[in-house]
Enzyme design. Structure first.
Site, mmCIF file in Angstrom:
data_model
loop_
_atom_site.group_PDB
_atom_site.id
_atom_site.type_symbol
_atom_site.label_atom_id
_atom_site.label_comp_id
_atom_site.label_asym_id
_atom_site.label_seq_id
_atom_site.Cartn_x
_atom_site.Cartn_y
_atom_site.Cartn_z
ATOM 1 N N CYS A 261 -2.534 -0.058 7.568
ATOM 2 C CA CYS A 261 -1.752 1.155 7.379
ATOM 3 C C CYS A 261 -1.878 2.103 8.564
ATOM 4 C CB CYS A 261 -2.151 1.844 6.079
ATOM 5 S SG CYS A 261 -1.691 0.865 4.624
ATOM 6 N N CYS B 15 -6.291 2.098 5.660
ATOM 7 C CA CYS B 15 -6.918 0.872 6.135
ATOM 8 C C CYS B 15 -6.361 0.552 7.531
ATOM 9 C CB CYS B 15 -6.635 -0.272 5.157
ATOM 10 S SG CYS B 15 -4.914 -0.857 5.191
ATOM 11 N N HIS C 35 0.852 -1.189 0.000
ATOM 12 C CA HIS C 35 0.000 0.000 0.000
ATOM 13 C C HIS C 35 0.887 1.238 0.000
ATOM 14 C CE1 HIS C 35 -3.830 -1.976 1.883
ATOM 15 N NE2 HIS C 35 -3.262 -2.755 0.965
ATOM 16 N N GLU D 189 0.878 3.876 1.759
ATOM 17 C CA GLU D 189 1.321 4.309 3.090
ATOM 18 C C GLU D 189 2.519 3.501 3.576
ATOM 19 O OE1 GLU D 189 -3.302 4.490 3.307
ATOM 20 O OE2 GLU D 189 -1.776 3.359 2.212
#
Length: 152
Positions: free
Chosen positions: A89, A86, A56, A58
């Site tokens: 993260c 999410c 991801h 992040e």
């Protein structure tokens, strides 16, 4: 280099657009040193490219910023991300000790900050950054909407 929150979010949105061009879900993130007004790390989702469900935006910028600063703690640094992080993260943001988290669009289904498990508000959370949502929300949401509409 941008000098305001909207400018740094535009850089994150640019990362999201590049992610979409790679056929990734268009989420982009940047980590910024607010004192020096410089980007420490920038990236977009690379889940498909890397065949890695943890790639991801992040997590990629946290990893990149840790390499740049030479520390696993990113105290004093801010993150700008186009979508509410999410739960995975959000926990990484906490562990990295990010100072402030700015995000664009909320994620009612998969978010972990203002929706879902609200990781940063849990009593077991060791560090919670100051959170600001809705930064350039309409553009961030439009990127996601267009991406998924075009996939159908």
């Amino acid at each position: 280099m941008p000098e305001d929150k909207a400018g740094f979010m535009r850089l994150a949105l640019g990362e999201a657009e590049r992610a979409a061009a790679r056929r990734e879900v268009p989420v982009g993130a940047v980590i910024v040193d607010p004192v020096e007004r410089r980007v420490v790390a920038a990236n977009g989702n690379r889940v498909v490219e890397r065949r890695d469900p943890t790639a991801h935006a992040e997590l990629l910028v946290i990893r990149g910023a840790c390499r740049v600063v030479g520390n696993e703690r990113l105290e004093g640094l801010d993150m700008y991300v186009t979508l509410e992080p999410c739960p995975m993260c959000a926990q990484a943001v906490s562990l990295a000790r990010i100072r402030r988290l700015y995000f664009g669009a909320p994620d009612e289904k998969g978010g972990g900050v203002e929706h879902g498990p609200r990781i940063l508000a849990q009593p077991t959370c060791h560090h919670a950054p100051t959170v600001y949502g809705g930064i350039d929300e309409s553009r961030a949401a439009a990127l996601l909407r267009d991406f998924f509409r075009n996939r159908r």
